[in-house]
Write a protein that holds these residues in place. Sequence first.
Motif, mmCIF file in Angstrom:
data_model
loop_
_atom_site.group_PDB
_atom_site.id
_atom_site.type_symbol
_atom_site.label_atom_id
_atom_site.label_comp_id
_atom_site.label_asym_id
_atom_site.label_seq_id
_atom_site.Cartn_x
_atom_site.Cartn_y
_atom_site.Cartn_z
ATOM 1 N N GLN A 157 44.979 6.385 144.101
ATOM 2 C CA GLN A 157 45.195 5.852 142.762
ATOM 3 C C GLN A 157 44.208 4.718 142.496
ATOM 4 O OE1 GLN A 157 49.562 5.215 143.338
ATOM 5 N NE2 GLN A 157 49.701 6.025 141.268
ATOM 6 N N ASP A 161 42.412 9.938 138.784
ATOM 7 C CA ASP A 161 43.621 10.066 137.974
ATOM 8 C C ASP A 161 44.535 11.094 138.645
ATOM 9 O OD1 ASP A 161 45.600 10.327 136.100
ATOM 10 O OD2 ASP A 161 44.283 10.986 134.464
ATOM 11 N N THR A 163 47.440 11.914 138.044
ATOM 12 C CA THR A 163 48.296 12.684 137.133
ATOM 13 C C THR A 163 47.672 14.037 136.798
ATOM 14 O OG1 THR A 163 47.317 11.732 135.119
ATOM 15 C CG2 THR A 163 49.158 10.543 136.123
ATOM 16 N N ARG A 164 46.378 14.188 137.050
ATOM 17 C CA ARG A 164 45.699 15.458 136.764
ATOM 18 C C ARG A 164 45.856 16.460 137.896
ATOM 19 N NH1 ARG A 164 41.802 15.040 132.640
ATOM 20 N NH2 ARG A 164 40.634 16.754 133.572
ATOM 21 N N SER A 166 47.337 19.094 140.391
ATOM 22 C CA SER A 166 48.395 20.095 140.440
ATOM 23 C C SER A 166 47.976 21.133 141.473
ATOM 24 C CB SER A 166 48.623 20.741 139.076
ATOM 25 O OG SER A 166 49.763 21.565 139.076
ATOM 26 N N PRO A 223 53.736 8.680 144.045
ATOM 27 C CA PRO A 223 52.891 9.845 144.312
ATOM 28 C C PRO A 223 52.981 10.283 145.764
ATOM 29 C CG PRO A 223 51.715 8.293 142.935
ATOM 30 C CD PRO A 223 52.988 7.603 143.359
ATOM 31 N N GLU A 242 52.016 13.620 141.482
ATOM 32 C CA GLU A 242 53.152 12.991 140.815
ATOM 33 C C GLU A 242 54.159 14.059 140.410
ATOM 34 O OE1 GLU A 242 51.854 10.462 137.600
ATOM 35 O OE2 GLU A 242 51.729 8.754 138.969
ATOM 36 N N ASP A 243 55.382 13.626 140.108
ATOM 37 C CA ASP A 243 56.442 14.509 139.608
ATOM 38 C C ASP A 243 56.759 15.633 140.595
ATOM 39 O OD1 ASP A 243 58.399 14.945 137.751
ATOM 40 O OD2 ASP A 243 57.154 16.152 136.408
#
Length: 316
Positions: A157, A161, A163-164, A166, A223, A242-243
């Motif tokens: 982090q 990024d 969050t990108r 996957s 994360p 994340e998530d």
Amino acid sequence: MRQKELLSISFNEASRTVFLYTKRKVTGKDLKSLPVSIMQCGIAYPQGTVEEIGKGLPIAHGAASFMINVRGSNLYACGSSISPGNSATAGTLGALVVDRQGTMHGLSNNHVTGLCNHSPVGIPILAPGVLDVCAGGIIPFTIGFHKAVLEMNVGTQGNIDVTRNSDAAIFQIMNPQSVTSSQGGVFDTPTSVLDPQDDMRVEKVGRTTGHTHGKIMGRELIPMGISYSAPNFGFSGTILFEDVWIIHGDTVPFAQPGDSGSLITHTDGNGDRHAVGLLFAGGTDSLGPEGQRTFFLPIRPILEKLGVNLLGGHNV
């Protein structure tokens, strides 16, 4: 806790429980000096690590592929074994999807058909996967051709990024009449999508463990780092996601290596089935059946980023 090496923190909102996963076991003696609650939430201290993906080859525990007879034709089903044609691996065909032009694709993980960003666009995807080709088994065939992946970037982090990141990929189906949207003959792929919730009942059909049931135990609060390797390409690295959500199987592990790419579904109180997530990793968990837990990513953002929709009712 520094001595126990805290690895991850997850939270179950329904039970208001925080789970602090450690590499080394927290003993009864340790618990005497550790807090049992915080901000009206209980605290649990399970022992649990995350498995490295690609380090060892998965081993089949049951049927690796499902051929479904539809109107006299044997069709390859979702939940079955696939791999790139140039890799002695095997993962799971999670679902059939269609893009905005109506072209049919297969959905799985980046690390399954995309080989951690290393599959050339157009490389044949084999069914069953190369690892599962055997005498007397299903004669392998090209089910499609690698099309695209979602980003998996190594870094921390602040540098990237996260969050990108996957773990998903699609490949174009070569012959739509050779496949079915049936999940191993157990149920059809739903076209409706639900966001995951704590304590939600879920099920999947996968290449290694077949049809299993379980419950969502919570969501990772920070994360999560997953270690990947693709030895044939000289790649290894840790990807932050994340998530990330956690599942425990009912009486046996919800998934095992080779189930990566499986579509996770939920049936609501009205009997309607919805897609919830895409299975992508696993690890140990002292609270889970046989000491195991499964990780998945919500399916909605994956479909949106890829620009595809789930396909149901195809050759069923």
